[in-house]
Design an enzyme around this catalytic site. Structure first.
Site, PDB file in Angstrom:
ATOM      1  N   LYS A 279       0.036 -23.270 -65.456  1.00 33.66           N
ATOM      2  CA  LYS A 279      -1.239 -22.564 -65.659  1.00 33.66           C
ATOM      3  C   LYS A 279      -1.190 -21.657 -66.886  1.00 33.66           C
ATOM      4  CE  LYS A 279      -1.012 -20.505 -61.629  1.00 33.66           C
ATOM      5  NZ  LYS A 279       0.261 -21.079 -61.134  1.00 33.66           N
TER       6      LYS A 279
ATOM      7  N   ARG B 284      -6.713 -16.337 -55.868  1.00 31.01           N
ATOM      8  CA  ARG B 284      -5.591 -16.959 -55.163  1.00 31.01           C
ATOM      9  C   ARG B 284      -5.848 -17.059 -53.674  1.00 31.01           C
ATOM     10  NH1 ARG B 284      -1.203 -15.603 -58.991  1.00 31.01           N
ATOM     11  NH2 ARG B 284       0.570 -16.949 -58.532  1.00 31.01           N
TER      12      ARG B 284
ATOM     13  N   ARG C 131      12.421 -21.692 -66.275  1.00 27.84           N
ATOM     14  CA  ARG C 131      11.401 -20.882 -66.955  1.00 27.84           C
ATOM     15  C   ARG C 131      12.029 -19.611 -67.511  1.00 27.84           C
ATOM     16  NH1 ARG C 131       5.618 -19.244 -64.522  1.00 27.84           N
ATOM     17  NH2 ARG C 131       6.747 -18.366 -62.753  1.00 27.84           N
TER      18      ARG C 131
ATOM     19  N   ARG D 188      12.643 -14.464 -64.536  1.00 32.82           N
ATOM     20  CA  ARG D 188      11.995 -13.542 -63.598  1.00 32.82           C
ATOM     21  C   ARG D 188      12.704 -13.564 -62.248  1.00 32.82           C
ATOM     22  NH1 ARG D 188       5.779 -15.266 -63.949  1.00 32.82           N
ATOM     23  NH2 ARG D 188       5.955 -14.957 -61.710  1.00 32.82           N
TER      24      ARG D 188
ATOM     25  N   ARG E   1       7.066 -18.674 -52.318  1.00 32.56           N
ATOM     26  CA  ARG E   1       5.808 -18.682 -53.079  1.00 32.56           C
ATOM     27  C   ARG E   1       5.075 -20.003 -52.923  1.00 32.56           C
ATOM     28  NH1 ARG E   1       7.883 -17.286 -58.759  1.00 32.56           N
ATOM     29  NH2 ARG E   1       5.699 -17.271 -59.403  1.00 32.56           N
TER      30      ARG E   1
HETATM   31  P1  ADP Z   1       2.944 -17.797 -61.414  1.00 33.41           P
HETATM   32  O1  ADP Z   1       2.666 -17.754 -62.888  1.00 33.41           O
HETATM   33  O2  ADP Z   1       4.277 -18.304 -61.136  1.00 33.41           O
HETATM   34  O3  ADP Z   1       1.894 -18.523 -60.642  1.00 33.41           O
HETATM   35  P2  ADP Z   1       1.993 -15.100 -61.387  1.00 33.41           P
HETATM   36  O4  ADP Z   1       2.594 -14.478 -62.584  1.00 33.41           O
HETATM   37  O5  ADP Z   1       0.590 -15.593 -61.487  1.00 33.41           O
HETATM   38  O6  ADP Z   1       2.940 -16.283 -60.917  1.00 33.41           O
HETATM   39  O7  ADP Z   1       2.072 -14.104 -60.167  1.00 33.41           O
HETATM   40  C1  ADP Z   1       3.271 -13.445 -59.805  1.00 33.41           C
HETATM   41  C2  ADP Z   1       3.038 -12.676 -58.516  1.00 33.41           C
HETATM   42  O8  ADP Z   1       2.014 -11.689 -58.729  1.00 33.41           O
HETATM   43  C3  ADP Z   1       2.539 -13.501 -57.349  1.00 33.41           C
HETATM   44  O9  ADP Z   1       3.605 -14.125 -56.637  1.00 33.41           O
HETATM   45  C4  ADP Z   1       1.835 -12.437 -56.504  1.00 33.41           C
HETATM   46  O10 ADP Z   1       2.755 -11.635 -55.787  1.00 33.41           O
HETATM   47  C5  ADP Z   1       1.196 -11.549 -57.567  1.00 33.41           C
HETATM   48  N1  ADP Z   1      -0.186 -11.963 -57.887  1.00 33.41           N
HETATM   49  C6  ADP Z   1      -0.646 -12.405 -59.081  1.00 33.41           C
HETATM   50  N2  ADP Z   1      -1.960 -12.684 -59.018  1.00 33.41           N
HETATM   51  C7  ADP Z   1      -2.351 -12.413 -57.742  1.00 33.41           C
HETATM   52  C8  ADP Z   1      -3.592 -12.508 -57.037  1.00 33.41           C
HETATM   53  N3  ADP Z   1      -4.704 -12.964 -57.633  1.00 33.41           N
HETATM   54  N4  ADP Z   1      -3.606 -12.143 -55.730  1.00 33.41           N
HETATM   55  C9  ADP Z   1      -2.504 -11.698 -55.127  1.00 33.41           C
HETATM   56  N5  ADP Z   1      -1.306 -11.596 -55.711  1.00 33.41           N
HETATM   57  C10 ADP Z   1      -1.215 -11.941 -57.015  1.00 33.41           C
HETATM   58  P1  ADP Z   2       2.457 -21.073 -64.079  1.00 36.69           P
HETATM   59  O1  ADP Z   2       1.697 -20.117 -64.953  1.00 36.69           O
HETATM   60  O2  ADP Z   2       1.568 -22.084 -63.407  1.00 36.69           O
HETATM   61  O3  ADP Z   2       3.343 -20.384 -63.102  1.00 36.69           O
HETATM   62  P2  ADP Z   2       3.988 -21.727 -66.504  1.00 36.69           P
HETATM   63  O4  ADP Z   2       2.934 -22.067 -67.503  1.00 36.69           O
HETATM   64  O5  ADP Z   2       4.668 -20.440 -66.644  1.00 36.69           O
HETATM   65  O6  ADP Z   2       3.405 -21.940 -64.999  1.00 36.69           O
HETATM   66  O7  ADP Z   2       5.067 -22.917 -66.520  1.00 36.69           O
HETATM   67  C1  ADP Z   2       6.186 -22.902 -65.643  1.00 36.69           C
HETATM   68  C2  ADP Z   2       7.409 -23.430 -66.373  1.00 36.69           C
HETATM   69  O8  ADP Z   2       7.260 -24.836 -66.626  1.00 36.69           O
HETATM   70  C3  ADP Z   2       7.636 -22.796 -67.738  1.00 36.69           C
HETATM   71  O9  ADP Z   2       9.015 -22.736 -67.966  1.00 36.69           O
HETATM   72  C4  ADP Z   2       6.954 -23.769 -68.712  1.00 36.69           C
HETATM   73  O10 ADP Z   2       7.534 -23.726 -70.009  1.00 36.69           O
HETATM   74  C5  ADP Z   2       7.215 -25.113 -68.039  1.00 36.69           C
HETATM   75  N1  ADP Z   2       6.120 -26.090 -68.210  1.00 36.69           N
HETATM   76  C6  ADP Z   2       4.781 -25.856 -68.285  1.00 36.69           C
HETATM   77  N2  ADP Z   2       4.084 -27.006 -68.410  1.00 36.69           N
HETATM   78  C7  ADP Z   2       5.010 -28.012 -68.408  1.00 36.69           C
HETATM   79  C8  ADP Z   2       4.923 -29.443 -68.505  1.00 36.69           C
HETATM   80  N3  ADP Z   2       3.736 -30.081 -68.616  1.00 36.69           N
HETATM   81  N4  ADP Z   2       6.085 -30.142 -68.450  1.00 36.69           N
HETATM   82  C9  ADP Z   2       7.285 -29.506 -68.328  1.00 36.69           C
HETATM   83  N5  ADP Z   2       7.429 -28.169 -68.235  1.00 36.69           N
HETATM   84  C10 ADP Z   2       6.308 -27.417 -68.269  1.00 36.69           C
END
Ligand code: ADP
Ligand code: ADP
Ligand code: ZN
Length: 214
Positions: free
Chosen positions: A13, A88, A127, A160, A171
């Site tokens: 994302k 979410r 990541r 992280r 998660r």
């Molecule tokens: P990822 O990129 O792996 O999806 P995020 O960076 O979006 O993770 O979120 C990290 C953490 O921050 C989540 O596991 C949650 O604890 C919190 N968080 C982020 N956005 C929200 C939301 N919209 N509602 C509740 N918790 C959130």
């Molecule tokens: P999210 O915001 O959904 O948690 P991220 O954009 O941070 O996800 O991506 C999660 C991990 O996967 C990062 O290390 C990123 O560089 C990698 N990644 C993202 N898109 C792809 C893809 N299409 N193929 C392989 N790795 C990816």
């Protein structure tokens, strides 16, 4: 253009949202980044959010809804925005719908990046996140030019705490239980765009922009 990003943690994302924000000239708003910045600055919000994030749980709706609803009223959101990590939960989605509806607006696209759980743990363990600008990289799939250093801002990269395998599984469970129902929510509203997120980053991006450019 008003866009939200859906998908499991690690689906890509943030990666796609950053690229889309640049292409369409609209802000990328990541609630995870906002919480992490608050934790770093030791704010009241950061203190409240930290224990939930460390445990791989969602921060309570009341701590996030007003924050986002206020943020999208900012002037920089006039042309639209990309929400990454929000909504979410169904109550978050309903609060967003309500706020937009009041201004005769709506979400144009809910982009669902589809990646099976089996691929997620590998994604997350590789990541690396920038402590400065929040950019994310992957040691194999999206490496930086210089190891451990952000291409965008030169700050240091970290793994992280919540990307360690124990927390990732939690998660994912939370995602299936609380966030996945949003796919049906946006499908009903005819704004859902699902893409296969197991393809290369550039291919996923091309599939999304092909639809958004129409
Ligand atoms: P990822 O990129 O792996 O999806 P995020 O960076 O979006 O993770 O979120 C990290 C953490 O921050 C989540 O596991 C949650 O604890 C919190 N968080 C982020 N956005 C929200 C939301 N919209 N509602 C509740 N918790 C959130
Ligand atoms: P999210 O915001 O959904 O948690 P991220 O954009 O941070 O996800 O991506 C999660 C991990 O996967 C990062 O290390 C990123 O560089 C990698 N990644 C993202 N898109 C792809 C893809 N299409 N193929 C392989 N790795 C990816
Ligand atoms: Zn950076």
């Amino acid at each position: 253009m008003k866009i939200i990003m859906l998908g499991a943690p690690g689906a890509g994302k943030g990666t796609q949202a950053k690229m889309l924000a640049e292409r369409y000239g609209i802000p990328h708003i990541s609630t995870g980044d906002i919480f992490r910045a608050n934790i770093k600055n030791n704010t009241e919000l950061g203190k409240k959010a930290k224990s939930y994030m460390d445990a791989g749980e969602l921060v309570p709706d009341e701590l996030v809804v007003d924050l986002v609803v206020d943020r999208i009223k900012n002037k920089d959101c006039m042309k639209g925005f990309i929400l990454d990590g929000f909504p979410r939960t169904i109550p978050q989605a309903e609060a967003l719908d309500y706020a937009l509806n009041n201004q005769n607006e709506k979400i144009d696209y809910a982009i669902n990046i589809d990646v099976p759980d089996a691929a997620i743990v590998e994604r997350m363990s590789g990541r690396r996140a920038c402590v400065g600008c929040g950019a994310t990289y992957h040691v194999v799939y999206n490496p930086t030019k210089e190891e451990g250093i952000c291409d965008a801002c030169g700050e240091k990269l970290i793994l992280r705490d919540d990307d360690k395998p124990e927390t990732v599984q939690k998660r994912l469970d939370v995602y299936h239980e609380q966030t996945k129902p949003l796919i049906a929510h946006y499908e009903k509203k005819d704004s859902l765009l699902t893409v296969d997120g197991t393809q290369d980053i550039e291919v996923v991006f091309a599939k999304i922009t092909e639809v958004l450019d129409r």
